[in-house]
Design an enzyme around this catalytic site. Structure first.
Site, PDB file in Angstrom:
ATOM      1  CG  ASP A  91      -2.220   0.755   1.005  1.00 11.06           C
ATOM      2  OD1 ASP A  91      -2.162   1.981   1.062  1.00 11.06           O
ATOM      3  OD2 ASP A  91      -3.279   0.132   0.791  1.00 11.06           O
ATOM      4  CE1 TYR A  94       8.568  11.272   4.210  1.00 11.93           C
ATOM      5  CE2 TYR A  94       9.559   9.806   5.853  1.00 11.93           C
ATOM      6  CZ  TYR A  94       9.540  11.010   5.169  1.00 11.93           C
ATOM      7  OH  TYR A  94      10.484  11.964   5.445  1.00 11.93           O
ATOM      8  CB  ALA A 160       7.883  -0.040   5.046  1.00 16.01           C
ATOM      9  CB  CYS A 191       1.803  -0.589   5.238  1.00 13.98           C
ATOM     10  SG  CYS A 191       3.557  -0.271   5.028  1.00 13.98           S
TER      11      CYS A 191
END
Length: 239
Positions: A91, A94, A160, A191
């Site tokens: 998803d 940053y 992430a 996310c």
């Protein structure tokens, strides 16, 4: 099976420029694989590992929900941030200064043809690295990436991950918060996961700043061991 990996540290680079560079390396490897198959040849395919820091940018994966970005174009501009829809899984995420972003562009035919294993080894690389700072990092079931205090009300994400693969060639990768400005995470639902916090290594260690090169060195040491790879460093380049 060619397990040599060319390492490049791009420094602070624009997201789109770096994405284009990734795509070029990715295409070279895929085209070589296609040519090998068509011509009945066995020319070794290259592997690359890019380190980079990006100026403030939000990226949305192909399965992502735009509503997870909580600001409009004007507010992004006021924060000096950019936004891109991209072709990785996952998803929204940053990237920004103080974050180590790693893009392995590997031909998994040189290692193992298992995307699940690939993601788990990238997570393990980060978990082992954080362990050297006496942090107990771990996976969160059903949520790709690396977390702290999983299963508690204090669960928080420190790294992430999102990758793309075609013909077993990978691109995109991981983003480890080392000295990140966590305020930028407030402008999105990281996310797409609500009610979970985000953290950075310097915050966890109670330090103003952690040496980025030191962290990169530890990541590479564990990457080389986990993937049984030989790392060859290339000079900083302009993409």
């Amino acid at each position: 099976m060619n397990k040599t990996v060319f390492l490049e540290d791009l420094g602070l680079k624009d997201y789109k420029e770096t994405w284009d560079y990734q795509e070029a390396l990715f295409k070279q490897t895929v085209d070589l694989k296609i040519n090998n198959r068509r011509q009945g040849e066995n020319t070794p395919t290259p592997n690359h590992f890019l380190f980079v820091e990006h100026p403030h940018v939000y990226t949305l994966g192909k399965s992502g929900d735009l509503s997870n970005l909580l600001v409009n174009e004007e507010e992004l501009a006021a924060k000096n941030a950019q936004f891109y829809k991209i072709n990785r899984g996952g998803d929204i995420t940053y990237h920004g200064p103080g974050q180590i972003v790693g893009y392995p562009i590997l031909d998994l035919d040189n290692f193992f043809t298992d995307i699940h294993k690939y993601l788990r080894l990238l997570e393990e690389m980060v978990i082992l690295t954080l362990g050297e700072y006496r942090l107990k990092a771990e996976r969160s079931e059903g949520e790709t990436g690396v977390w702290l205090d999983v299963g508690t009300p204090f669960a928080r994400k420190i790294c992430a991950m999102g990758v793309r693969a075609s013909r077993w060639v990978t691109m995109h990768g991981f983003a480890l918060n080392v000295n990140a400005d966590l305020g930028y995470f407030d402008l999105m639902i990281p996310c797409g996961i609500k009610d979970k916090a985000v953290t950075s290594l310097n915050v966890e260690l109670g330090q103003q700043e952690v040496n980025l090169d030191e962290v990169k060195g530890k990541l590479l040491q564990h990457f080389a061991a986990l993937f049984e790879a030989e790392m060859i460093e290339k000079q900083k380049t302009s993409v």
